[in-house]
Motif scaffolding. Sequence first.
Motif, mmCIF file in Angstrom:
data_model
loop_
_atom_site.group_PDB
_atom_site.id
_atom_site.type_symbol
_atom_site.label_atom_id
_atom_site.label_comp_id
_atom_site.label_asym_id
_atom_site.label_seq_id
_atom_site.Cartn_x
_atom_site.Cartn_y
_atom_site.Cartn_z
ATOM 1 N N ALA A 103 0.819 -0.650 0.159
ATOM 2 C CA ALA A 103 -0.281 0.235 0.061
ATOM 3 C C ALA A 103 0.473 1.267 0.013
ATOM 4 O O ALA A 103 1.858 1.838 0.369
ATOM 5 C CB ALA A 103 -1.251 -0.254 0.975
ATOM 6 N N THR A 104 0.767 2.187 -0.927
ATOM 7 C CA THR A 104 1.220 3.579 -0.578
ATOM 8 C C THR A 104 1.420 4.107 0.744
ATOM 9 O O THR A 104 2.454 4.596 0.768
ATOM 10 C CB THR A 104 0.888 4.474 -1.875
ATOM 11 O OG1 THR A 104 1.175 3.473 -3.388
ATOM 12 C CG2 THR A 104 1.723 5.717 -1.775
ATOM 13 N N ARG A 105 0.533 3.870 1.493
ATOM 14 C CA ARG A 105 0.609 4.557 2.726
ATOM 15 C C ARG A 105 1.689 4.284 3.256
ATOM 16 O O ARG A 105 2.182 4.930 4.248
ATOM 17 C CB ARG A 105 -0.876 4.782 3.656
ATOM 18 C CG ARG A 105 -2.281 6.468 2.540
ATOM 19 C CD ARG A 105 -3.579 5.867 3.328
ATOM 20 N NE ARG A 105 -4.412 6.718 2.245
ATOM 21 C CZ ARG A 105 -4.555 8.031 3.340
ATOM 22 N NH1 ARG A 105 -4.269 8.194 3.848
ATOM 23 N NH2 ARG A 105 -5.808 8.688 2.117
ATOM 24 N N ASP A 106 1.452 2.832 3.162
ATOM 25 C CA ASP A 106 2.507 1.855 4.583
ATOM 26 C C ASP A 106 3.276 2.379 4.365
ATOM 27 O O ASP A 106 4.147 2.544 4.679
ATOM 28 C CB ASP A 106 1.672 0.895 4.362
ATOM 29 C CG ASP A 106 1.035 0.307 4.569
ATOM 30 O OD1 ASP A 106 0.157 0.795 5.749
ATOM 31 O OD2 ASP A 106 -0.702 -0.917 4.644
ATOM 32 N N ALA A 107 3.549 2.471 2.663
ATOM 33 C CA ALA A 107 5.695 2.743 1.888
ATOM 34 C C ALA A 107 5.500 4.480 2.210
ATOM 35 O O ALA A 107 7.150 4.136 2.682
ATOM 36 C CB ALA A 107 5.450 2.862 0.371
ATOM 37 N N ARG A 108 5.183 5.133 2.393
ATOM 38 C CA ARG A 108 5.240 6.609 2.565
ATOM 39 C C ARG A 108 5.477 6.815 4.023
ATOM 40 O O ARG A 108 5.750 7.406 5.021
ATOM 41 C CB ARG A 108 4.005 7.378 2.009
ATOM 42 C CG ARG A 108 3.985 7.870 0.666
ATOM 43 C CD ARG A 108 2.972 8.639 -0.156
ATOM 44 N NE ARG A 108 3.157 9.456 -0.245
ATOM 45 C CZ ARG A 108 3.686 10.039 -0.551
ATOM 46 N NH1 ARG A 108 4.962 9.963 -1.856
ATOM 47 N NH2 ARG A 108 4.991 11.615 -0.233
ATOM 48 N N ALA A 109 4.853 6.012 5.415
ATOM 49 C CA ALA A 109 4.468 5.448 6.218
ATOM 50 C C ALA A 109 5.754 5.132 7.072
ATOM 51 O O ALA A 109 6.449 5.958 8.212
ATOM 52 C CB ALA A 109 3.527 5.432 6.980
ATOM 53 N N ILE A 110 6.548 4.357 6.047
ATOM 54 C CA ILE A 110 7.871 4.232 7.083
ATOM 55 C C ILE A 110 9.160 5.344 7.130
ATOM 56 O O ILE A 110 10.039 4.916 7.090
ATOM 57 C CB ILE A 110 8.170 2.197 6.560
ATOM 58 C CG1 ILE A 110 8.586 2.257 4.907
ATOM 59 C CG2 ILE A 110 7.340 1.941 6.896
ATOM 60 C CD1 ILE A 110 9.684 1.604 3.877
ATOM 61 N N LEU A 111 9.030 6.009 5.875
ATOM 62 C CA LEU A 111 9.971 6.976 5.385
ATOM 63 C C LEU A 111 10.638 7.939 6.786
ATOM 64 O O LEU A 111 9.232 8.595 7.354
ATOM 65 C CB LEU A 111 9.479 7.705 4.187
ATOM 66 C CG LEU A 111 9.528 7.042 3.130
ATOM 67 C CD1 LEU A 111 8.812 7.335 1.803
ATOM 68 C CD2 LEU A 111 10.813 6.023 2.798
ATOM 69 N N SER A 112 11.524 8.134 7.206
ATOM 70 C CA SER A 112 11.550 9.622 8.546
ATOM 71 C C SER A 112 12.101 10.509 7.459
ATOM 72 O O SER A 112 11.850 11.071 6.462
ATOM 73 C CB SER A 112 13.263 8.757 8.288
ATOM 74 O OG SER A 112 13.755 9.831 9.288
ATOM 75 N N PRO A 113 11.592 11.285 8.993
ATOM 76 C CA PRO A 113 11.061 12.703 8.038
ATOM 77 C C PRO A 113 12.439 13.019 8.930
ATOM 78 O O PRO A 113 12.503 14.468 7.959
ATOM 79 C CB PRO A 113 10.080 13.171 9.205
ATOM 80 C CG PRO A 113 10.638 12.192 10.321
ATOM 81 C CD PRO A 113 10.699 10.772 9.632
ATOM 82 N N VAL A 114 13.820 12.945 8.839
ATOM 83 C CA VAL A 114 15.405 13.258 9.069
ATOM 84 C C VAL A 114 15.948 12.431 8.379
ATOM 85 O O VAL A 114 15.764 11.118 8.557
ATOM 86 C CB VAL A 114 15.233 12.968 10.629
ATOM 87 C CG1 VAL A 114 17.174 13.760 10.952
ATOM 88 C CG2 VAL A 114 14.557 13.375 11.574
ATOM 89 N N LEU A 115 17.238 13.315 7.387
ATOM 90 C CA LEU A 115 18.113 12.832 6.283
ATOM 91 C C LEU A 115 18.794 13.372 6.653
ATOM 92 O O LEU A 115 18.972 14.708 7.357
ATOM 93 C CB LEU A 115 17.630 13.322 4.912
ATOM 94 C CG LEU A 115 15.764 12.723 4.652
ATOM 95 C CD1 LEU A 115 15.441 13.390 3.498
ATOM 96 C CD2 LEU A 115 15.702 11.308 5.031
ATOM 97 N N LYS A 116 20.327 12.917 6.349
ATOM 98 C CA LYS A 116 21.274 13.237 6.613
ATOM 99 C C LYS A 116 21.928 14.095 5.635
ATOM 100 O O LYS A 116 21.522 13.914 4.044
ATOM 101 C CB LYS A 116 22.641 11.826 7.396
ATOM 102 C CG LYS A 116 22.293 11.408 7.489
ATOM 103 C CD LYS A 116 23.065 9.962 7.945
ATOM 104 C CE LYS A 116 22.529 9.303 9.197
ATOM 105 N NZ LYS A 116 23.453 8.178 9.421
ATOM 106 N N MET A 117 22.649 15.313 6.738
ATOM 107 C CA MET A 117 22.667 16.102 4.871
ATOM 108 C C MET A 117 23.424 15.991 3.838
ATOM 109 O O MET A 117 23.424 16.083 2.328
ATOM 110 C CB MET A 117 23.824 17.718 5.425
ATOM 111 C CG MET A 117 23.508 19.108 4.539
ATOM 112 S SD MET A 117 22.427 19.403 3.841
ATOM 113 C CE MET A 117 21.989 20.074 5.003
ATOM 114 N N PRO A 118 24.872 14.460 4.155
ATOM 115 C CA PRO A 118 25.735 14.772 3.313
ATOM 116 C C PRO A 118 24.418 13.918 1.986
ATOM 117 O O PRO A 118 24.974 13.706 0.650
ATOM 118 C CB PRO A 118 26.248 13.631 4.089
ATOM 119 C CG PRO A 118 27.014 14.279 5.394
ATOM 120 C CD PRO A 118 25.474 14.934 5.298
ATOM 121 N N ASP A 119 23.446 12.614 2.257
ATOM 122 C CA ASP A 119 22.995 11.743 0.994
ATOM 123 C C ASP A 119 21.594 13.031 0.842
ATOM 124 O O ASP A 119 21.991 13.126 -0.829
ATOM 125 C CB ASP A 119 22.141 11.500 2.679
ATOM 126 C CG ASP A 119 22.508 9.954 3.043
ATOM 127 O OD1 ASP A 119 24.343 9.576 2.631
ATOM 128 O OD2 ASP A 119 21.973 9.373 4.358
#
Length: 306
Positions: free
Chosen positions: A178-194
Amino acid sequence: MAFAPATVGNVAIGFDILGHTFPAIGDRVRATRSARSGVRITKITGVAGALPTDVERNTAGKAVLSLAVALGLSFGVDLEIDKGIPLGSGLGGSAASAVAAVVAANALLEQPLSRLELLKHALQGEAVASGSLHADNVAPALFGGLVLTVGTDDPEVRQIPVPSGIRCVLVHPRLFVATRDARAILSPVLKMPDVIRQTANLAGFLAGCFTNDLPLIRHAFVDVLIEPQRARLIPGFADVKRAAMASGALGCSISGAGPSVFAWCEESHALAASDRMASAFARHGLTCDQWIAEIGRDGARLLEPR
């Protein structure tokens, strides 16, 4: 009746802003005028199984409802949906239904809307499935080709040239994500180098497309933000990607939210990549559908005259 093609959302390095058509499969929607006001879904057929006929919970219904309310239509619209895209496959099925529906409904108008105006209504439909407004599937399904979309409230849409001879290989393991589930696992915090690397990869990929620089496309075709988080949703993904790259693919990643996996290949490598990717999934006990197609430049279209 209108047809809208499947799409590959994100194209690895353009999360929520980049996508391209995959015309081998798609959805069809018939729209007819009704004397009763409002929007109704009267029939759903095809490969997707049970889908809601409540227009507020159906991407096609919601998209046409958005259009009908915005224009204050004096007539009702009945919709028949024929699903050619598997549900939860990562192939833009929710977007295809929304796009085909607004294109079909648009043909009923005395003064049809522009594609850019239709995009805004199709986005409202897509949000039913994903929970947010993003155009990486809707825009290519509507406009065709490889498409970059900047913004959602007042979107700017641009078609990006694809080097000749490129084929998209798609392998769909028979799983549901499910698209909603796949979006829900994404972290809102990302590393600047990435973030910096991903930005460089997006820029390099686009530059390679404009200059027919396949080595640059290959070098830039790496998702360091989203793919590492979603790969665990797809059994065997790492082996499938290795199989594609060993077959000479320019790049390989998750199509949209998954579980489908796509690869860009030169035509001479496409069949081998497709077979080896499917074999890799088979080693993990998964049966697959396989397709190979040109990306092309055609989006949704009417199948019957007005």
